[in-house]
Scaffold this motif. Structure first.
Motif, PDB file in Angstrom:
ATOM      1  N   GLN A  52      27.090 -58.679 -36.279  1.00 21.27           N
ATOM      2  CA  GLN A  52      27.699 -58.706 -37.604  1.00 21.27           C
ATOM      3  C   GLN A  52      29.182 -59.048 -37.526  1.00 21.27           C
ATOM      4  O   GLN A  52      29.721 -59.708 -38.425  1.00 21.27           O
ATOM      5  N   ILE A  53      29.857 -58.608 -36.479  1.00 23.56           N
ATOM      6  CA  ILE A  53      31.250 -59.008 -36.264  1.00 23.56           C
ATOM      7  C   ILE A  53      31.319 -60.519 -36.054  1.00 23.56           C
ATOM      8  O   ILE A  53      32.186 -61.207 -36.613  1.00 23.56           O
ATOM      9  N   LEU A  54      30.415 -61.026 -35.270  1.00 22.89           N
ATOM     10  CA  LEU A  54      30.347 -62.466 -35.027  1.00 22.89           C
ATOM     11  C   LEU A  54      30.093 -63.217 -36.329  1.00 22.89           C
ATOM     12  O   LEU A  54      30.720 -64.246 -36.606  1.00 22.89           O
ATOM     13  N   GLY A  72      49.846 -64.951 -36.871  1.00 25.73           N
ATOM     14  CA  GLY A  72      50.035 -63.519 -37.027  1.00 25.73           C
ATOM     15  C   GLY A  72      49.023 -62.915 -37.976  1.00 25.73           C
ATOM     16  O   GLY A  72      48.399 -63.613 -38.788  1.00 25.73           O
ATOM     17  N   VAL A  73      48.896 -61.597 -37.914  1.00 27.99           N
ATOM     18  CA  VAL A  73      47.860 -60.920 -38.696  1.00 27.99           C
ATOM     19  C   VAL A  73      48.108 -61.040 -40.190  1.00 27.99           C
ATOM     20  O   VAL A  73      47.164 -61.232 -40.978  1.00 27.99           O
ATOM     21  N   ALA A  74      49.363 -60.947 -40.621  1.00 30.41           N
ATOM     22  CA  ALA A  74      49.642 -61.014 -42.057  1.00 30.41           C
ATOM     23  C   ALA A  74      49.292 -62.390 -42.619  1.00 30.41           C
ATOM     24  O   ALA A  74      48.705 -62.504 -43.706  1.00 30.41           O
ATOM     25  N   GLU A  75      49.633 -63.438 -41.877  1.00 34.42           N
ATOM     26  CA  GLU A  75      49.323 -64.790 -42.324  1.00 34.42           C
ATOM     27  C   GLU A  75      47.802 -65.009 -42.366  1.00 34.42           C
ATOM     28  O   GLU A  75      47.275 -65.600 -43.314  1.00 34.42           O
ATOM     29  N   LEU A  76      47.106 -64.515 -41.349  1.00 36.09           N
ATOM     30  CA  LEU A  76      45.654 -64.641 -41.347  1.00 36.09           C
ATOM     31  C   LEU A  76      45.035 -63.889 -42.515  1.00 36.09           C
ATOM     32  O   LEU A  76      44.110 -64.396 -43.169  1.00 36.09           O
ATOM     33  N   ALA A  77      45.525 -62.685 -42.777  1.00 37.58           N
ATOM     34  CA  ALA A  77      44.992 -61.890 -43.883  1.00 37.58           C
ATOM     35  C   ALA A  77      45.165 -62.630 -45.208  1.00 37.58           C
ATOM     36  O   ALA A  77      44.273 -62.636 -46.062  1.00 37.58           O
ATOM     37  N   SER A  78      46.308 -63.304 -45.378  1.00 36.71           N
ATOM     38  CA  SER A  78      46.556 -64.058 -46.602  1.00 36.71           C
ATOM     39  C   SER A  78      45.612 -65.250 -46.703  1.00 36.71           C
ATOM     40  O   SER A  78      45.031 -65.505 -47.769  1.00 36.71           O
ATOM     41  N   LYS A  81      42.003 -63.997 -47.284  1.00 36.65           N
ATOM     42  CA  LYS A  81      41.856 -63.117 -48.451  1.00 36.65           C
ATOM     43  C   LYS A  81      41.268 -61.758 -48.062  1.00 36.65           C
ATOM     44  O   LYS A  81      40.319 -61.262 -48.680  1.00 36.65           O
ATOM     45  N   LEU A  82      41.843 -61.171 -47.009  1.00 34.83           N
ATOM     46  CA  LEU A  82      41.458 -59.832 -46.570  1.00 34.83           C
ATOM     47  C   LEU A  82      42.675 -58.914 -46.619  1.00 34.83           C
ATOM     48  O   LEU A  82      43.807 -59.376 -46.421  1.00 34.83           O
ATOM     49  N   PRO A  83      42.464 -57.606 -46.830  1.00 33.43           N
ATOM     50  CA  PRO A  83      43.575 -56.672 -46.643  1.00 33.43           C
ATOM     51  C   PRO A  83      44.055 -56.730 -45.200  1.00 33.43           C
ATOM     52  O   PRO A  83      43.262 -56.973 -44.280  1.00 33.43           O
ATOM     53  N   VAL A  84      45.337 -56.487 -44.993  1.00 30.02           N
ATOM     54  CA  VAL A  84      45.894 -56.572 -43.644  1.00 30.02           C
ATOM     55  C   VAL A  84      45.176 -55.594 -42.705  1.00 30.02           C
ATOM     56  O   VAL A  84      44.900 -55.918 -41.541  1.00 30.02           O
ATOM     57  N   THR A  85      44.840 -54.405 -43.215  1.00 32.51           N
ATOM     58  CA  THR A  85      44.162 -53.419 -42.357  1.00 32.51           C
ATOM     59  C   THR A  85      42.783 -53.922 -41.941  1.00 32.51           C
ATOM     60  O   THR A  85      42.366 -53.733 -40.788  1.00 32.51           O
ATOM     61  N   SER A  86      42.072 -54.577 -42.849  1.00 29.36           N
ATOM     62  CA  SER A  86      40.752 -55.118 -42.511  1.00 29.36           C
ATOM     63  C   SER A  86      40.885 -56.292 -41.543  1.00 29.36           C
ATOM     64  O   SER A  86      40.050 -56.455 -40.636  1.00 29.36           O
ATOM     65  N   LEU A  89      41.441 -54.898 -38.169  1.00 33.78           N
ATOM     66  CA  LEU A  89      40.192 -54.326 -37.667  1.00 33.78           C
ATOM     67  C   LEU A  89      39.292 -55.420 -37.099  1.00 33.78           C
ATOM     68  O   LEU A  89      38.727 -55.282 -36.008  1.00 33.78           O
ATOM     69  N   LEU A  90      39.154 -56.513 -37.825  1.00 35.08           N
ATOM     70  CA  LEU A  90      38.300 -57.612 -37.366  1.00 35.08           C
ATOM     71  C   LEU A  90      38.873 -58.257 -36.108  1.00 35.08           C
ATOM     72  O   LEU A  90      38.133 -58.577 -35.171  1.00 35.08           O
ATOM     73  N   LEU A  91      40.194 -58.443 -36.069  1.00 35.65           N
ATOM     74  CA  LEU A  91      40.810 -59.045 -34.890  1.00 35.65           C
ATOM     75  C   LEU A  91      40.626 -58.167 -33.658  1.00 35.65           C
ATOM     76  O   LEU A  91      40.329 -58.662 -32.563  1.00 35.65           O
ATOM     77  N   ASP A  92      40.793 -56.858 -33.802  1.00 34.41           N
ATOM     78  CA  ASP A  92      40.597 -55.948 -32.661  1.00 34.41           C
ATOM     79  C   ASP A  92      39.153 -56.013 -32.169  1.00 34.41           C
ATOM     80  O   ASP A  92      38.882 -56.042 -30.960  1.00 34.41           O
ATOM     81  N   ALA A  93      38.203 -56.044 -33.127  1.00 37.89           N
ATOM     82  CA  ALA A  93      36.791 -56.124 -32.748  1.00 37.89           C
ATOM     83  C   ALA A  93      36.490 -57.455 -32.072  1.00 37.89           C
ATOM     84  O   ALA A  93      35.781 -57.512 -31.057  1.00 37.89           O
TER      85      ALA A  93
END
Length: 374
Positions: A52-54, A72-78, A81-86, A89-93
């Protein structure tokens, strides 16, 4: 009970003993083995979560973003269209699965597996497709007992139901034809690396989909004339492809069902690329006999299939394909011995399993027609 059975029984009793497990986890000589086995067991338990992560990475096109350079994480989140915390989480996984790798200045890039996946869009197409499989496998015990009605996979592959398959509409065949075309390159690459069509004059590709395989073979063997045979709605898509790619003078598509219609004559080699494994034995034998009837004496059949019993492919053959086809409701994985027996019964000899670079993707079997008795 044989000596081997007794020895394996003793092994099982030792490995399942909690006291031995505690000892093996701390004793210096056995600790690395114990950790490796514990990790393998956990991976079996967590495999669905990894998948599911994949799937999230593929659906969000995360790897496409990272392929252009570290972000960076903030740019990717933007962008996604994900919250920065999510996003974190996905990047760590994804890092834990080697899909993503940390780069300089708190940015992220492709990991080793992520780079390989990004360079193989056919795998991404299969990952998207697996959402149906997961739904059909939600109760595997009921599936094994035959208590489930036909699931989404059975509807996705409408020809598996039998019946009047030649009457399937363009809309009915479009989804699986597109998936087959997307996943075709990795199969084609392995087949052409293993077998050369340059010695032949005319190829008939049965169940050839939208013509992606024939287009690749025609490029590799410029002297070859090519004919594709598939359901009428699929053959129409192949004809359009041949016209658009300038192959109309060398390649043609014929519509029909190999379960009820004779195959076109005139080819000296017939290819069956991922056609047999998702048909039951009776349908598979009907196909192979039709192939023999369409070939001249000493004609060649080339079968490209996932097969079981090949070292290194046990998991994909005996686990993945076995349950996929069970959920689909048609076909089964087969060993080379089973393929050889079926080909011999259909009128072929000299049957060989060719050594391939990547049997995990496909194996290639060839056979020659036994001369017909006058």
């Amino acid at each position: 009970m044989s000596l081997r059975d007794r020895l394996l029984g003793f092994r099982d009793s030792v490995l399942s003993n909690p006291g031995f497990q505690r000892f093996a986890a701390v004793f210096p000589l056995t600790r690395p083995i114990a950790r490796k086995r514990a990790g393998a067991l956990f991976d079996l338990c967590a495999g669905f979560v990894y998948s599911q992560i994949l799937l999230a990475c593929v659906r969000l096109r995360l790897l496409d973003q990272l392929a252009a350079g570290p972000i960076g994480v903030a740019e990717l989140a933007s962008r996604l269209k994900l919250p920065v915390t999510s996003m974190q989480l996905l990047l760590d996984a994804a890092m834990a699965l080697e899909l993503v790798q940390r780069r300089s200045r708190q940015r992220y890039g492709l990991g080793k597996l992520g780079a390989e996946l990004h360079g193989n869009p056919s795998v991404s197409a299969m990952i998207e497709h697996h959402a149906m499989l997961y739904g059909d496998l939600q109760d595997p015990v009921a599936l094994l007992r035959g208590e489930c009605s036909a699931g989404r996979l059975a509807g996705y592959w409408p020809y598996a139901k039998g019946g009047a398959t030649a009457e399937l509409s363009s809309d009915a065949v479009a989804p699986y034809t597109a998936l087959m075309a997307a996943s075709q390159p990795m199969i084609t690459q392995q087949l052409l690396h293993t077998y050369s069509f340059r010695e032949h004059r005319c190829l008939l590709d049965v169940g050839g989909g939208d013509g992606a395989f024939i287009a690749a073979v025609a490029d590799a063997a410029p002297q070859l004339r090519c004919v594709l045979f598939d359901l009428p709605a699929v053959a129409a898509k192949a004809d359009a492809r041949f016209a658009a790619s300038g192959l109309a003078s060398r390649a043609a598509a014929v519509g029909g069902s190999f379960l009820t219609d004779p195959l076109p004559q005139g080819a000296d080699v017939i290819s069956l690329v991922r056609v047999i494994h998702d048909h039951d034995d009776a349908a598979a034998m009907t196909l192979l006999r039709a192939v023999r009837a369409a070939l001249p004496d000493n004609g060649t059949v080339v079968v490209a299939e996932p097969i079981t019993g090949v070292r290194g492919t046990e998991a994909i053959g005996d686990a993945y394909f076995a349950f996929y086809l069970l959920a689909m409701g048609s076909g089964k994985p087969r060993t080379f011995v089973q393929f050889r027996q079926m080909l011999e019964a259909a009128g072929f000899d000299g049957i060989r399993l060719l050594p391939g670079a990547m049997p995990l993707v496909t194996s290639v079997i060839t056979g020659r027609c036994v001369p017909k008795m006058c």
